[in-house]
Scaffold this motif. Structure first.
Motif, PDB file in Angstrom:
ATOM      1  N   LEU A  58       0.812  -1.211   0.000  1.00  0.00           N
ATOM      2  CA  LEU A  58       0.000   0.000   0.000  1.00  0.00           C
ATOM      3  C   LEU A  58       0.848   1.264   0.000  1.00  0.00           C
ATOM      4  CD1 LEU A  58      -2.723  -1.115   2.576  1.00  0.00           C
ATOM      5  CD2 LEU A  58      -2.899  -1.096   0.074  1.00  0.00           C
ATOM      6  N   PHE A  59       2.060   1.172   0.566  1.00  0.00           N
ATOM      7  CA  PHE A  59       2.982   2.309   0.517  1.00  0.00           C
ATOM      8  C   PHE A  59       4.400   1.792   0.679  1.00  0.00           C
ATOM      9  CE2 PHE A  59       5.483   5.720   2.570  1.00  0.00           C
ATOM     10  CZ  PHE A  59       5.418   6.655   1.542  1.00  0.00           C
ATOM     11  N   SER A  60       5.239   2.089  -0.310  1.00  0.00           N
ATOM     12  CA  SER A  60       6.627   1.623  -0.291  1.00  0.00           C
ATOM     13  C   SER A  60       7.619   2.771  -0.217  1.00  0.00           C
ATOM     14  CB  SER A  60       6.920   0.799  -1.553  1.00  0.00           C
ATOM     15  OG  SER A  60       6.792   1.607  -2.719  1.00  0.00           O
ATOM     16  N   SER A  69      -8.096  11.012  -0.543  1.00  0.00           N
ATOM     17  CA  SER A  69      -8.675  11.746   0.573  1.00  0.00           C
ATOM     18  C   SER A  69      -9.996  11.102   0.983  1.00  0.00           C
ATOM     19  CB  SER A  69      -8.906  13.203   0.166  1.00  0.00           C
ATOM     20  OG  SER A  69      -9.674  13.879   1.144  1.00  0.00           O
ATOM     21  N   SER A  70     -10.195  10.921   2.273  1.00  0.00           N
ATOM     22  CA  SER A  70     -11.429  10.297   2.754  1.00  0.00           C
ATOM     23  C   SER A  70     -12.643  11.200   2.564  1.00  0.00           C
ATOM     24  CB  SER A  70     -11.297   9.938   4.242  1.00  0.00           C
ATOM     25  OG  SER A  70     -10.276   8.982   4.438  1.00  0.00           O
ATOM     26  N   LYS A  71     -12.418  12.505   2.579  1.00  0.00           N
ATOM     27  CA  LYS A  71     -13.566  13.409   2.542  1.00  0.00           C
ATOM     28  C   LYS A  71     -14.176  13.573   1.160  1.00  0.00           C
ATOM     29  CE  LYS A  71     -10.440  17.429   2.507  1.00  0.00           C
ATOM     30  NZ  LYS A  71     -10.010  18.630   3.276  1.00  0.00           N
ATOM     31  N   ASP A  72     -13.354  13.425   0.094  1.00  0.00           N
ATOM     32  CA  ASP A  72     -13.915  13.663  -1.240  1.00  0.00           C
ATOM     33  C   ASP A  72     -13.393  12.717  -2.319  1.00  0.00           C
ATOM     34  OD1 ASP A  72     -11.327  14.583  -1.584  1.00  0.00           O
ATOM     35  OD2 ASP A  72     -11.887  16.700  -1.751  1.00  0.00           O
ATOM     36  N   ILE A  94      -6.842   9.990   5.082  1.00  0.00           N
ATOM     37  CA  ILE A  94      -6.695   9.365   3.773  1.00  0.00           C
ATOM     38  C   ILE A  94      -7.064   7.888   3.898  1.00  0.00           C
ATOM     39  CG2 ILE A  94      -4.932  10.969   2.977  1.00  0.00           C
ATOM     40  CD1 ILE A  94      -2.841   8.778   3.503  1.00  0.00           C
ATOM     41  N   GLN A  95      -7.426   7.270   2.770  1.00  0.00           N
ATOM     42  CA  GLN A  95      -7.795   5.865   2.799  1.00  0.00           C
ATOM     43  C   GLN A  95      -7.379   5.185   1.506  1.00  0.00           C
ATOM     44  OE1 GLN A  95     -12.023   6.791   3.363  1.00  0.00           O
ATOM     45  NE2 GLN A  95     -12.449   5.656   1.466  1.00  0.00           N
ATOM     46  N   THR A  96      -7.300   3.866   1.566  1.00  0.00           N
ATOM     47  CA  THR A  96      -6.885   3.100   0.390  1.00  0.00           C
ATOM     48  C   THR A  96      -7.985   3.119  -0.668  1.00  0.00           C
ATOM     49  OG1 THR A  96      -7.738   1.054   1.382  1.00  0.00           O
ATOM     50  CG2 THR A  96      -5.417   1.569   1.720  1.00  0.00           C
ATOM     51  N   ALA A 230     -14.302  -2.560   2.991  1.00  0.00           N
ATOM     52  CA  ALA A 230     -14.075  -1.122   3.082  1.00  0.00           C
ATOM     53  C   ALA A 230     -12.574  -0.862   3.183  1.00  0.00           C
ATOM     54  CB  ALA A 230     -14.817  -0.520   4.266  1.00  0.00           C
ATOM     55  N   SER A 231     -12.213   0.413   3.097  1.00  0.00           N
ATOM     56  CA  SER A 231     -10.811   0.812   3.017  1.00  0.00           C
ATOM     57  C   SER A 231     -10.093   0.764   4.358  1.00  0.00           C
ATOM     58  CB  SER A 231     -10.724   2.236   2.457  1.00  0.00           C
ATOM     59  OG  SER A 231     -11.335   2.340   1.199  1.00  0.00           O
ATOM     60  N   VAL A 232      -8.768   0.696   4.293  1.00  0.00           N
ATOM     61  CA  VAL A 232      -7.917   1.035   5.430  1.00  0.00           C
ATOM     62  C   VAL A 232      -7.781   2.550   5.433  1.00  0.00           C
ATOM     63  CG1 VAL A 232      -5.597   0.876   6.421  1.00  0.00           C
ATOM     64  CG2 VAL A 232      -6.646  -1.133   5.326  1.00  0.00           C
TER      65      VAL A 232
END
Length: 251
Positions: A58-60, A69-72, A94-96, A230-232
């Motif tokens: 998910l992030f390296s 962004s989780s909001k939009d 933030i989310q995946t 759902a997302s992380v």
């Protein structure tokens, strides 16, 4: 009574008794041998914390392409600093992009020293499973008295108190290995099976197969709401927190 106990023992070993099973000679070792299906081969990482061969990275350290962004739903506005993903004050959570259910999640985080001197919110962030169930991040190094114990680092926020405090100090990296079983809901929205979580922090077991009571609530009683995968989600709570080496395995 002996026969009943015998069948219970077989069930515990993974056998379901059938007419054919009852004809087996269980005095022989081959009667309890299972030859398939064979588990798939997964190569472990060559270094501690390295993703295994079936992990989704998910992030390296290179980019934020897996995060929004989780909001939009727009691109993440967090900062990339020295290969780390760093919260940006006011940018929000933030989310995946990808959504998950049962999983093994590895995530490393660091609370920055001096980013908000003297403020009790320093180091505050969180890892949300399925956008709802938060494993807290907080500056609790050798001192959990700055916040209620079910809100200290490593807690399942407002639900589970860590078995021990194994949080490293600001400026040092912490590691969460999280093992999560998603809840299951009936057709009418009621809970068929609750969610469970186990958390290992810095190699120390701090939450052991805890039954999650429902969606995290800052105020009020937790309660379940029906949902699917759902997302992380990572929380931006005004404090400067860095993340690295984030990977997940779907279970």
């Amino acid at each position: 009574m002996k026969k009943i106990c015998f069948y219970i023992g077989l069930t515990a070993l993974g056998f379901t008794a059938s007419a054919q099973d009852t004809q087996k000679d269980y005095s022989k070792p081959e009667a309890t041998e299972v030859w398939g299906p064979t588990p798939k081969i997964v190569a472990s990482g060559k270094e501690y914390g390295a993703p295994p061969s079936d992990a989704i990275v998910l992030f390296s350290g290179k980019d934020q392409g897996n995060w929004v962004s989780s909001k939009d739903g727009a691109a993440s506005q967090w900062d990339l600093q020295n290969g780390f993903l760093v919260t940006k004050k006011g940018a929000g959570n933030i989310q995946t992009k990808q959504k998950f259910g049962d999983c093994q999640l590895h995530i490393e985080f660091m609370m920055y020293p001096g980013s908000d001197p003297g403020h009790l919110n320093e180091g505050n962030s969180g890892v949300y499973l399925q956008e709802r169930y938060e494993v807290q991040i907080y500056d609790s190094h050798q001192d959990a008295s700055k916040i209620y114990v079910n809100g200290q680092c490593g807690s399942l926020y407002k639900q589970a108190i860590p078995l021990v405090n194994s949080t490293n100090k600001r400026g040092e990296w912490n590691v969460y290995d999280i093992y999560y079983t998603a809840p299951k809901f009936r057709y009418n929205g009621t809970v068929e099976k609750p969610a469970y979580v186990t958390v290992v922090q810095n190699g120390v077991l701090i939450i052991n197969h805890f039954e999650i009571q429902g969606t995290i609530q800052h105020a009020g009683i937790p309660r379940y709401e029906p949902h699917g995968k759902a997302s992380v989600m990572l929380q931006e709570h005004g404090a400067k927190v860095g993340f690295r080496n984030i990977w997940i395995r779907e279970l």
